[in-house]
Design a protein around this motif. Structure first.
Motif, PDB file in Angstrom:
ATOM      1  N   GLY A 167     -54.733   0.441  38.051  1.00  0.00           N
ATOM      2  CA  GLY A 167     -54.741  -0.894  37.442  1.00  0.00           C
ATOM      3  C   GLY A 167     -53.561  -1.731  37.893  1.00  0.00           C
ATOM      4  N   ILE A 168     -52.390  -1.117  37.951  1.00  0.00           N
ATOM      5  CA  ILE A 168     -51.185  -1.847  38.402  1.00  0.00           C
ATOM      6  C   ILE A 168     -51.351  -2.277  39.855  1.00  0.00           C
ATOM      7  CG2 ILE A 168     -48.733  -1.567  38.934  1.00  0.00           C
ATOM      8  CD1 ILE A 168     -48.570   0.279  36.457  1.00  0.00           C
ATOM      9  N   GLY A 169     -51.940  -1.381  40.666  1.00  0.00           N
ATOM     10  CA  GLY A 169     -52.142  -1.708  42.080  1.00  0.00           C
ATOM     11  C   GLY A 169     -53.069  -2.887  42.258  1.00  0.00           C
ATOM     12  N   ARG A 170     -54.056  -3.017  41.377  1.00  0.00           N
ATOM     13  CA  ARG A 170     -54.980  -4.160  41.467  1.00  0.00           C
ATOM     14  C   ARG A 170     -54.319  -5.449  41.012  1.00  0.00           C
ATOM     15  NH1 ARG A 170     -59.722  -3.685  44.132  1.00  0.00           N
ATOM     16  NH2 ARG A 170     -60.831  -4.981  42.599  1.00  0.00           N
ATOM     17  N   LEU A 171     -53.483  -5.339  39.944  1.00  0.00           N
ATOM     18  CA  LEU A 171     -52.833  -6.537  39.408  1.00  0.00           C
ATOM     19  C   LEU A 171     -51.609  -6.939  40.220  1.00  0.00           C
ATOM     20  CD1 LEU A 171     -53.053  -5.699  35.578  1.00  0.00           C
ATOM     21  CD2 LEU A 171     -54.451  -7.340  36.859  1.00  0.00           C
ATOM     22  N   PHE A 172     -50.854  -5.940  40.652  1.00  0.00           N
ATOM     23  CA  PHE A 172     -49.612  -6.218  41.400  1.00  0.00           C
ATOM     24  C   PHE A 172     -49.606  -5.382  42.683  1.00  0.00           C
ATOM     25  CE2 PHE A 172     -48.788  -6.349  36.806  1.00  0.00           C
ATOM     26  CZ  PHE A 172     -48.472  -7.689  36.647  1.00  0.00           C
ATOM     27  N   PRO A 173     -50.338  -5.830  43.690  1.00  0.00           N
ATOM     28  CA  PRO A 173     -50.484  -5.037  44.921  1.00  0.00           C
ATOM     29  C   PRO A 173     -49.158  -4.601  45.539  1.00  0.00           C
ATOM     30  CG  PRO A 173     -51.972  -6.913  44.925  1.00  0.00           C
ATOM     31  CD  PRO A 173     -51.064  -7.103  43.762  1.00  0.00           C
ATOM     32  N   GLN A 174     -48.120  -5.420  45.395  1.00  0.00           N
ATOM     33  CA  GLN A 174     -46.847  -5.086  46.036  1.00  0.00           C
ATOM     34  C   GLN A 174     -46.165  -3.879  45.391  1.00  0.00           C
ATOM     35  OE1 GLN A 174     -47.557  -7.714  44.266  1.00  0.00           O
ATOM     36  NE2 GLN A 174     -45.914  -8.232  42.813  1.00  0.00           N
ATOM     37  N   THR A 175     -46.533  -3.559  44.156  1.00  0.00           N
ATOM     38  CA  THR A 175     -45.932  -2.399  43.480  1.00  0.00           C
ATOM     39  C   THR A 175     -46.888  -1.210  43.398  1.00  0.00           C
ATOM     40  OG1 THR A 175     -46.663  -3.185  41.303  1.00  0.00           O
ATOM     41  CG2 THR A 175     -44.479  -3.903  42.082  1.00  0.00           C
ATOM     42  N   GLY A 176     -48.071  -1.362  43.959  1.00  0.00           N
ATOM     43  CA  GLY A 176     -49.087  -0.321  43.860  1.00  0.00           C
ATOM     44  C   GLY A 176     -48.635   1.005  44.449  1.00  0.00           C
TER      45      GLY A 176
END
Length: 737
Positions: A140-149
């Motif tokens: 979910g984080i990767g989808r919302l914040f690709p740079q921190t995925g």
């Protein structure tokens, strides 16, 4: 324990303790037996086990109460039940090292895992759930914040990998550098280095799921035999000082009298002293039809009383009843490795380091020699590490052996170790004792021939003379009279005439019951009567002549009759490709008569040493011989045979003298035992094919670039679960063996 990796780590760690001579770890039983020089105490071993991530509680001196090791690390549950760790003085003779252990430390490594409660409450279950949630959160984080995925997946992977890596390092420190955890750690870290963080996190999660499934499957396997202990009720109705009181069943002493009401489970092994009832032995023996039992009959703990109240004299304490001994013998047998299992163990020692070498070569050689992409081939090398994990291969044999031993024990077929279970399927000749093996071991009245009195009168008068006698022939006559409903009048002046028979009088008529020779001394026998007696003798029957006054009242013939299933059992052996021979100390005439009815070759008038000699002669001809006897006078032949099988109702001799025991005295069970052996060996071959086949398929597809890391982990954990589940089929199929 539920995985071979655990066994290897514990084995290597305990061998480093000063004074330890031998370690035998049983994955199916979840036990470890340690032979030492007498200087080792349980606390030292408990501490060493604790360094591997196990937490041992309740430890004390060797003779203290049982201790219960608990799994202190997140990744491994160790099966069902309360374990114990105690020193004991009796010797163990383990097939896998061929030495008698002068002292042992026998411990169970359990954590009350999936088999005793919901899997999600176990430490392993909680870790798997946490890792799964972290993986979902990272996605979910990767989808919302690709740079921190990337870092989200690294953290998700760390949730599961940190406990795994910790176990890998501890195992390496204590002598197991090539553990499955080490291969997993190398593969996951390597995947992160080459940028495959999503796959690394997924692989760690799948690894934990696989281990969780292994634990559930192994726990079910182990619980199948331990479940027998739950058949025995916790309480019993004890008769004491004229009163009946409820007490704990484990406190019953030998000689105590207990009351078993209709519908109750019998709380202890014992002998009925009063009452008659149908007893359902299906929970213990698998028999579908209840047995009618009365005074002097034996009952087993865990069986169910039917329609009548019984008073039972306890003959064995709780720890020595039939079920407890079966469980104990099976657990000890699971520590005794089969030849196939020992070969797989030796193979795996070289297999895992070889996998590391192959993985390294796959990662390095193509880029160095062919100029291929480093990232692509390092990735493939890491996948090969996961494919090569040996768990499924190593567990393939002990899982099947444990299931086979358990399936047999639940049906009264005890085999003392994997070597015995494996060898049973190879026998070509069964040498069977007659009395008590092919026959019931007690005479029965076969013919009542009236002469001057009716058949009913002959039985009544003979029974009147035999009242109160414990002689086997007297018991047979009284049983037949009761079966026929013949009245038993009181006899006056009843007494025995040494070596000839018994005398007395009924209604003023003098009676004599004895051998034909003794009867002929009193009354002349006709030619017809003599011919009839000779014919009966030729059939292997013992004839008694009843005289009433100066006349022959009738003849009573008795013989130790074949068991009901003897002919069927011998036919089943023949169908299995096993020839049979009867070895007996009885006379030629009786042996020939019994053998003719059963269709078996007789060898009669044999001393114990003669039976042993015949077994040796058969072996010299290249036969694999199973000797079947009562475990006492057949001891030399039982020891000489390739497999010694004791027949009996759970006696100490039947359980301890031979390699295997048929507890319920059925000849048919010998063929069932052979069938179980052959089914088990077929299951082992299937398991090895599954383990190696899946690895071969994924090895090819990985090198070809078709599959990657996460399918590779399925080649190991998936195969392990499949192998364990396949072995469990033996438990379900045991009913047809």
């Amino acid at each position: 324990m539920d995985c071979a990796s655990c066994a290897t780590k514990i084995d290597n760690a305990l061998r480093r303790v000063p004074g330890v001579a031998e370690v035998n770890v049983s994955v199916p039983a979840g036990t470890v037996t340690v032979a030492h020089d007498g200087t080792v105490v349980p606390a030292v071993l408990a501490k060493q086990i604790g360094t591997l991530g196990f937490k041992v509680t309740g430890q004390g001196p060797a003779d203290a109460k049982p201790v219960h090791p608990q799994d202190g690390h997140a990744g491994h549950d160790h099966g069902p039940g309360c374990g114990h760790e105690h020193a004991h003085g009796h010797k163990h003779d383990h097939d896998d090292h061929g030495a008698e252990l002068e002292a042992g430390l026998h411990g169970h490594l359990h954590d009350h895992g999936p088999s005793e409660g919901p899997w999600w409450k176990s430490q392993r279950g909680l870790l798997t759930i946490a890792c799964g949630l972290a993986l979902v959160a990272a996605y979910g984080i990767g989808r919302l914040f690709p740079q921190t995925g990337h870092w989200a997946f690294v953290l998700a992977m760390a949730v599961g990998l940190v406990p795994i890596a910790r176990r890998a390092l501890i195992a390496a420190r204590f002598g197991t550098p090539f553990s499955i955890e080490m291969l997993m750690t190398i593969a996951a870290v390597g995947a992160v280095i080459i940028g495959a963080t999503e796959e690394a996190a997924a692989v760690v999660f799948l690894f934990l799921v696989g281990e969780l499934l292994e634990g559930v499957a192994a726990g079910r396997a182990r619980a199948s035999i331990q479940g027998l202990t739950k058949l025995v009720p916790k309480t019993a109705l004890l008769e004491r000082n004229g009163k009946t009181e409820e007490v704990q069943a484990e406190t019953l002493a030998v000689g105590s009298i207990i009351l078993v009401r209709p519908g109750d489970r019998v709380a202890a092994d014992g002998v009925i002293v009063e009452g008659e009832s149908a007893v359902d032995e299906a929970p213990v023996t698998g028999e579908s039809v209840p047995k009618r039992k009365g005074v002097d009959d034996t009952v087993f703990a865990g069986t169910i009383n039917g329609d009548g109240a019984l008073r039972v004299r306890v003959t064995a304490a709780a720890q020595d009843n039939t079920i407890a001994r079966i469980v104990r013998l099976v657990e000890e047998a699971q520590e005794s490795k089969a030849p196939t299992e020992r070969f797989i163990d030796r193979f795996s020692r070289y297999y895992t380091p070889a996998v590391l070498v192959v993985g390294a070569l796959v990662a390095i050689l193509p880029p160095l020699l062919l100029g291929a992409s480093w990232g692509e081939w390092v990735y493939k090398g890491l996948a090969i590490l996961l494919i090569g994990c040996p768990c499924a291969l190593v567990i393939s044999t002990p899982a099947a052996i444990a299931a086979g031993l358990s399936a047999g024990a639940r049906r009264g077929l005890l085999m003392k170790g994997g070597a015995v279970l494996e060898s049973l399927g190879k026998i070509t000749v069964a040498a069977l004792d007659k009395t008590g093996t092919l026959t019931e071991g007690k005479p029965k009245v076969t013919d009542v021939i009236p002469v001057s009195r009716s058949e009913r009168e002959v039985l009544s008068l003979a029974a009147a003379l035999e009242i109160g006698s414990s002689h086997p022939l007297a018991i047979a006559i009284l049983a037949r009279a009761a079966e026929a409903g013949a009245p038993v009048p009181p006899a006056a002046n009843a007494g025995a005439v040494g070596g000839k028979g018994v005398t007395g009088s009924v209604g003023g008529v003098a009676l004599f019951l004895g051998s034909p020779k003794a009867a002929a001394e009193k009354v002349a026998l006709t030619e017809e009567q003599t011919a009839r007696i000779t014919a009966l003798n030729d059939e292997g029957k013992t004839v008694s002549v009843l005289l009433a006054g100066e006349q022959v009242a009738g003849l009573i013939a008795m013989r130790d009759e074949p068991r009901e299933d003897a002919k069927t059992g011998l036919e089943a052996l023949k169908q299995a490709g096993i020839s049979a021979v009867m070895l007996t100390g009885d006379n030629n005439r009786t042996a020939a008569a019994i053998a003719a009815g059963l269709g078996i070759e007789p060898r009669a008038e044999l001393l114990p040493q003669d039976k042993q000699r015949i077994v040796r002669e058969l072996q010299a001809r290249g036969e694999k011989v199973a000797k079947v006897g009562d475990g006492i006078n057949d001891a030399p032949a039982l020891a000489a045979a390739d497999i010694g099988i004791a027949m009996g109702g759970g006696t100490d001799v039947a359980l301890e003298t031979a390699d295997a025991a048929v507890l319920h005295g059925r000849v048919l069970d010998i063929a069932r035992m052979v069938r179980l052996s052959r089914d088990t060996m077929a299951n082992i071959r299937q398991n090895i094919a599954i383990a190696l086949g899946l690895k071969a398929v994924f090895l090819v597809t990985t090198i070809a670039g078709i599959t990657g890391l996460w399918p590779a982990i399925l080649a190991d954990t998936g195969a392990t679960v499949l192998v364990t589940a396949n072995a469990m089929r033996l438990l379900a199929a045991g009913g047809r063996t």
